[in-house]
Design an enzyme around this catalytic site. Structure first.
Site, short mmCIF file in Angstrom:
data_model
loop_
_atom_site.label_atom_id
_atom_site.label_comp_id
_atom_site.label_asym_id
_atom_site.label_seq_id
_atom_site.Cartn_x
_atom_site.Cartn_y
_atom_site.Cartn_z
N HIS A 76 0.84 -1.20 0.00
CA HIS A 76 0.00 0.00 0.00
C HIS A 76 0.87 1.25 0.00
CE1 HIS A 76 -3.58 2.43 1.44
NE2 HIS A 76 -2.59 3.18 1.90
N GLU A 77 1.89 1.27 0.86
CA GLU A 77 2.76 2.44 0.93
C GLU A 77 3.62 2.57 -0.33
OE1 GLU A 77 1.99 4.50 3.06
OE2 GLU A 77 0.82 3.20 4.37
N HIS A 80 1.68 4.49 -2.88
CA HIS A 80 1.66 5.95 -2.72
C HIS A 80 2.85 6.58 -3.46
CE1 HIS A 80 -1.76 6.56 -0.17
NE2 HIS A 80 -1.29 5.83 0.82
N TYR A 91 -3.70 15.06 -1.82
CA TYR A 91 -4.20 14.21 -0.74
C TYR A 91 -5.32 14.90 0.04
CZ TYR A 91 -3.78 10.37 2.59
OH TYR A 91 -4.01 9.26 3.35
N GLU A 100 -5.69 6.98 -1.92
CA GLU A 100 -5.81 5.87 -0.98
C GLU A 100 -6.36 4.62 -1.67
OE1 GLU A 100 -5.05 5.10 2.17
OE2 GLU A 100 -3.88 6.95 2.27
N ASP A 170 -10.15 13.80 8.27
CA ASP A 170 -9.56 12.81 7.35
C ASP A 170 -9.24 13.44 5.99
OD1 ASP A 170 -8.72 10.24 6.48
OD2 ASP A 170 -10.72 9.80 5.70
N HIS A 175 -9.69 8.44 3.54
CA HIS A 175 -9.80 7.03 3.91
C HIS A 175 -11.26 6.57 3.93
CE1 HIS A 175 -5.82 8.05 5.65
NE2 HIS A 175 -5.52 6.83 5.29
#
Length: 260
Positions: A76-77, A80, A91, A100, A170, A175
């Site tokens: 996942h990272e 990014h 973002y 995300e 958020d 998210h």
């Protein structure tokens, strides 16, 4: 373990997406494990991509446990970093939710690849291996059924429940509302396979006309549909992909925005 996860993610990029590392040009991967920016705290309850490297906390042992132990979190990272390299999705709000979302797409695709799973056998949970005993549920998110991963999971799975949140919450729901396109990806993956769907999304992410820094969900749909048509014409995806994409995004209410 984390070293191996990084290697498997790079392997997936090369073998399934034809991408050479995070930046597409073979960049070295720097992954900081046991990361903690506040020594007074027991362990950092976070994992993130910053600049040109990953940082993975150990968790406090209550809410989260070692975030480096989960392949979908690591991948996942990584994703990014890919988004940063390809289209720099800002973002916040829908562009941030797409940021995300793409990371969840890559995270689940790599996890299924490493664990020998497919769309039918995977549980489609994100972060289930890093939640601790105090976490009120089984995972951070569910791509199959957004809003069911925990007692505090407030992800909707349809645009009828989308509300423009203030940036103080958020980052405008990055998210929270990623669950809507996540559900669309799940539907397409169930129809054509996770690897094929991930390749489609990855291809679409290079459409700078639609996936620009402030892209919306509707623009993402347009990019994915355009990519599907091109890949089907080239024989790289099955013919049913086009109808699958249309159906999936209709199911989550995004295509209805065309007439809104």
């Amino acid at each position: 373990m984390t070293y191996d996860f990084c290697g498997k993610t790079l392997e997936y990029f090369k073998n399934k997406l034809d991408r050479n590392s995070i930046d597409g040009q073979g960049m070295d991967v720097i992954c900081n494990v046991h990361f903690n920016d506040d020594p007074s705290e027991k362990g950092l309850n976070n994992a993130f991509w910053v600049g040109d490297q990953l940082a993975l906390g150990d968790g406090d042992g209550r809410t989260f446990i070692n975030l480096a132990r989960s392949i979908d979190v690591v991948a996942h990272e990584f994703a990014h970093g890919v988004t940063q390299s390809v289209n720099e999705l800002i973002y916040e709000r829908q562009s941030g939710a797409l940021n995300e979302h793409f990371s969840d797409v890559i995270g689940t695709a790599v996890q299924q690849y490493v664990k020998g799973q497919n769309a039918q056998t995977a549980d489609w949970l994100i972060g289930d291996e890093i939640v601790g005993p105090a976490w009120p549920g089984k995972a951070l998110r569910s791509m199959k059924t957004p809003g069911t991963a925990s007692e505090i999971d407030d992800q909707p799975d349809h645009m009828r429940d989308y509300k423009k949140l203030p940036l103080s919450k958020d980052n405008g729901g990055v998210h929270i509302y990623s669950g809507i396109p996540n559900k669309a990806f799940f539907h397409v993956a169930m129809d054509i396979g996770t690897d094929a769907a991930a390749f489609l999304w990855y291809t679409a992410w290079h459409d700078r006309e639609n996936i620009h820094p402030r892209a919306t969900f509707l623009e993402a749909f347009k990019a994915i549909l355009k990519a599907a048509e091109a890949l089907v014409e080239k024989g790289k995806l099955p013919a049913k992909t086009i109808d699958s994409v249309k159906s999936a995004f209709e199911e989550v209410g995004i295509t209805s925005l065309v007439h809104a």
